[in-house]
Design a protein around this motif. Structure first.
Motif, PDB file in Angstrom:
ATOM      1  N   UNK A   1       0.801  -1.218   0.000  1.00  0.00           N
ATOM      2  CA  UNK A   1       0.000   0.000   0.000  1.00  0.00           C
ATOM      3  C   UNK A   1       0.833   1.265   0.000  1.00  0.00           C
ATOM      4  N   UNK A   2       2.130   1.140  -0.327  1.00  0.00           N
ATOM      5  CA  UNK A   2       3.020   2.288  -0.190  1.00  0.00           C
ATOM      6  C   UNK A   2       3.786   2.676  -1.451  1.00  0.00           C
ATOM      7  N   UNK A   3       3.959   1.778  -2.398  1.00  0.00           N
ATOM      8  CA  UNK A   3       4.861   2.033  -3.520  1.00  0.00           C
ATOM      9  C   UNK A   3       4.094   2.175  -4.836  1.00  0.00           C
ATOM     10  N   UNK A   4       4.620   3.048  -5.694  1.00  0.00           N
ATOM     11  CA  UNK A   4       3.920   3.435  -6.910  1.00  0.00           C
ATOM     12  C   UNK A   4       3.600   2.252  -7.808  1.00  0.00           C
ATOM     13  N   UNK A   5       4.575   1.384  -8.035  1.00  0.00           N
ATOM     14  CA  UNK A   5       4.345   0.281  -8.974  1.00  0.00           C
ATOM     15  C   UNK A   5       3.227  -0.639  -8.500  1.00  0.00           C
ATOM     16  N   UNK A   6       3.257  -0.967  -7.212  1.00  0.00           N
ATOM     17  CA  UNK A   6       2.212  -1.837  -6.678  1.00  0.00           C
ATOM     18  C   UNK A   6       0.861  -1.133  -6.699  1.00  0.00           C
ATOM     19  N   UNK A   7       0.862   0.180  -6.459  1.00  0.00           N
ATOM     20  CA  UNK A   7      -0.390   0.927  -6.511  1.00  0.00           C
ATOM     21  C   UNK A   7      -0.975   0.919  -7.923  1.00  0.00           C
ATOM     22  N   UNK A   8      -0.125   1.069  -8.931  1.00  0.00           N
ATOM     23  CA  UNK A   8      -0.612   1.016 -10.310  1.00  0.00           C
ATOM     24  C   UNK A   8      -1.232  -0.342 -10.607  1.00  0.00           C
ATOM     25  N   UNK A   9      -0.642  -1.405 -10.069  1.00  0.00           N
ATOM     26  CA  UNK A   9      -1.208  -2.741 -10.247  1.00  0.00           C
ATOM     27  C   UNK A   9      -2.537  -2.864  -9.499  1.00  0.00           C
ATOM     28  N   UNK A  10      -2.580  -2.341  -8.272  1.00  0.00           N
ATOM     29  CA  UNK A  10      -3.836  -2.370  -7.516  1.00  0.00           C
ATOM     30  C   UNK A  10      -4.942  -1.622  -8.260  1.00  0.00           C
ATOM     31  N   UNK A  11      -4.548  -0.529  -8.914  1.00  0.00           N
ATOM     32  CA  UNK A  11      -5.535   0.236  -9.665  1.00  0.00           C
ATOM     33  C   UNK A  11      -6.194  -0.579 -10.751  1.00  0.00           C
ATOM     34  N   UNK A  12      -5.415  -1.414 -11.436  1.00  0.00           N
ATOM     35  CA  UNK A  12      -5.991  -2.288 -12.465  1.00  0.00           C
ATOM     36  C   UNK A  12      -7.000  -3.249 -11.852  1.00  0.00           C
TER      37      UNK A  12
END
Length: 648
Positions: free
Chosen positions: A353-364
């Motif tokens: 819940x903290x890093x940009x790349x994982x957030x972009x994946x969560x967004x998908x």
């Protein structure tokens, strides 16, 4: 017909135009007005070429950005309550410094940027906005309150220890649920003084003084946002900075911003801070109160938060080695021990819940469920400096705050003192970063804001490398030979921040990516494209591809590129650009594309190793630092993504 061979062409959408729409297009071409830009279109469009018979110059008639504009969207001065207890640099000093003038720091050092910035947001904290200058000046409105009078007497008592203790008390009050001094009139005056000053330093075409402030909430968990206005004081003065004393829920901030837009006709956006100290809360899969995320909340976040601050002084927030174990560049300026004040130890499950790349994946994944992607953001970097100076260059780094300016022991100064000594953050952990690059058509508040809304931006860790990134379905290797890649990029695809159209039958996305070194920094090692997607089982995946690189290297049997080498002379804080390249350009086609799977792509550019600010400090002061202090860095850039969504 290839536009590179026809520099006198004007490109317009191929769709049929109504007479009214045609008039609007004509007006925008003649007058260059902001009306069309405010649509913030990121969609790929079919294009046709229309001859402009009166053009000869290959640069005439271009209606796309020609160069990135460099700025900092996150800078504090003495107007911020916390910074004001240490720095004496004013908002005017900050504007002067950003424009390239020399200033004298709080402790009497001379300071100047190597190159001026193109734009700046002074984002002083909303909480008790303007209090410290008012207190120190004995402002009558502030002294009319009991708390203001008591603080003023302590700060001006002549007792250094009492003044210091009072300053710390003032900073600690930011964690209170209610403001210790509730004086809306004083805040209004400070805000209007700032907007007037910003207007005075705003010079269209030369320098943009963008009006903004910081909404500081959940202090220990760093859910802060910088709020930026498209407009000048006439509209900005119709509101006031929204603070945590109004609400600690960021969803209420979005409501407040929506009400501002509806009431004034102005436009505003918010940029979340680095999430690496939020202990999993910045990119939560739920609403702020823990309830299920709704379509309405997701839409509000997507609308008002088009960008994310991926890197800054308090560490880098692009990726983490725990989340991306196959990415050898993921562990960069990592702060991952606890939350912002060290009161809550970080657990591994928080990192997603903290890093940009994982957030972009969560967004998908969220988009698959709700139909809306709340984390469809572009990338910027900024400093979060509390010195009044936007200094992100390794050899010119003045640190987080003015409590300790460059001196022999700055590296071991305590930046964050945690209850557990193992969680305490020392000065050497600070990162000399970052900067925001915006591909705007002109240097004005409106054009820069519009580019931010289009997400046509990228982040760097302090270097000013030039990066272009385009996606489409028609790029060829020949395009990589172009000396005007922008012509090819805009004609055949969408820029960073854009959305690919549905894939033509049998076609995979191709990407044109270009990087040119910063002449004051290291050569370029490589350009990578980071892909994230949802697989057939509904799980998010990622992969990092090396697509263009320097020197005579080849991918090994595992698909990895050998290290570029290292020319850094730590003892003298210098390096040679005898490895790497001054420019990299290439076309890459996704070899693993599945047209049924949502995906995003962004470019990451890595420089060769260069001296870190700690190495420069060691040489200047003749000191030797412990082994755990890094002395070498690899500056980098992160572009905003380009997204692909399956048809239907």
């Amino acid at each position: 017909m290839r536009t590179r061979n026809l520099p006198h062409l004007v490109i317009i959408p191929a769709r049929a135009l109504t007479p009214l729409a045609a008039s609007a297009v004509l007006a925008s071409l003649i007058f260059g007005g902001p009306g069309a830009a405010q649509e913030y279109s990121t969609e790929q469009q079919d294009t046709e070429v229309v001859l402009a018979p009166d053009a000869f110059s290959p640069y005439a008639g271009r209606h796309f950005p020609q160069r990135p504009l460099w700025g900092d969207s996150h800078l504090h001065t003495m107007v911020s309550v916390d910074a004001g207890t240490m720095t004496r640099l004013s908002q005017e000093d900050a504007f002067r410094f950003a424009r390239g003038e020399e200033v004298t720091t709080t402790h009497g050092l001379r300071a100047k940027l190597s190159r001026p910035l193109d734009w700046l947001v002074i984002s002083d904290h909303a909480e008790m906005y303007g209090l410290m200058p008012q207190l120190l000046a004995g402002d009558a409105e502030v002294l009319s309150t009991d708390q203001g009078k008591a603080w003023y007497q302590a700060l001006t008592s002549g007792n250094a220890q009492q003044a210091f203790d009072t300053a710390m008390e003032i900073v600690a009050s930011l964690s209170d649920d209610e403001p210790p001094i509730d004086n809306p009139k004083a805040i209004r005056h400070a805000w209007e003084d700032y907007t007037a000053l910003a207007d005075r330093y705003n010079e269209p075409g030369i320098f943009s003084a963008i009006i903004g402030y910081e909404y500081t909430t959940e202090g220990a968990n760093n859910l802060h946002r910088n709020v930026l206005f498209r407009d000048g004081p006439v509209r900005a003065n119709q509101t006031r900075p929204f603070s945590q004393y109004d609400s600690k829920n960021p969803e209420d901030l979005w409501t407040y911003l929506a009400e501002y837009e509806a009431r004034t006709g102005g436009e505003v956006l918010a940029i979340p801070h680095n999430g690496n100290l939020s202990n999993g809360r910045m990119f939560s899969m739920t609403a702020y109160d823990g309830s299920p995320l709704t379509e309405e909340i997701a839409q509000a976040r997507a609308r008002f938060e088009p960008l994310y601050e991926a890197t800054q002084i308090k560490g880098d927030g692009e990726a983490h080695p725990f989340l991306s174990p196959d990415d050898e560049f993921a562990d960069f300026d990592t702060w991952d021990a606890a939350n912002l004040n060290g009161t809550e130890v970080k657990e591994p499950e928080m990192l997603a819940g903290e890093y940009a790349r994982e957030a972009l994946k969560r967004g998908l994944a969220i988009e698959k469920d709700l139909g809306v992607n709340p984390f469809k953001f572009g990338m910027v970097g900024s400093t979060d400096s509390h010195t009044g100076m936007a200094t992100a260059q390794e050899d010119n780094f003045f640190g987080k705050h003015s409590g300790v300016e460059p001196e022999p022991h700055r590296w071991e100064h305590v930046v964050i003192e945690a209850p557990d000594p193992d969680l305490t953050i020392y000065g050497w952990k600070q990162a000399a970063g970052g900067l925001a690059a915006v591909w705007a058509q002109e240097n004005t508040r409106a054009a820069i804001f519009d580019a931010m809304m289009r997400k046509e931006t990228y982040a760097t860790t302090g270097s000013r490398m030039l990066v272009r990134f385009f996606g489409g379905y028609a790029f060829t290797e020949e395009d990589a030979a172009s000396r005007t890649p922008g012509d090819e990029g805009y004609a055949k695809g969408v820029p960073m921040g854009g959305n690919l159209s549905p894939a033509p039958e049998g076609k995979a996305p191709s990407f044109l990516v270009v990087a040119l070194k910063d002449f004051l920094s290291g050569n370029l090692d490589r350009i990578q494209i980071v892909k994230g997607w949802i697989d057939a089982e509904g799980e998010t995946q990622e992969k990092v591809y090396d697509v263009v690189w320097s020197d005579d290297r080849a991918l090994d049997e595992n698909g990895k590129l050998p290290d570029v080498g290292n020319t850094v002379d730590v003892a003298n804080a210098t390096w040679t650009n005898t490895i790497g390249a001054s420019e990299l350009i290439g076309v890459w086609e996704d070899p693993d594309f599945d047209p049924s799977q949502s995906a995003f792509y962004y470019a990451r550019v890595i420089e060769i190793p260069t001296p870190r600010w700690t190495a420069y400090e060691a040489v200047r002061f003749g000191i030797e630092m412990p082994e755990e202090v890094p002395m070498i860095t690899t500056e980098r850039a992160y572009t905003s993504p380009i997204w692909y969504t399956p048809e239907g």
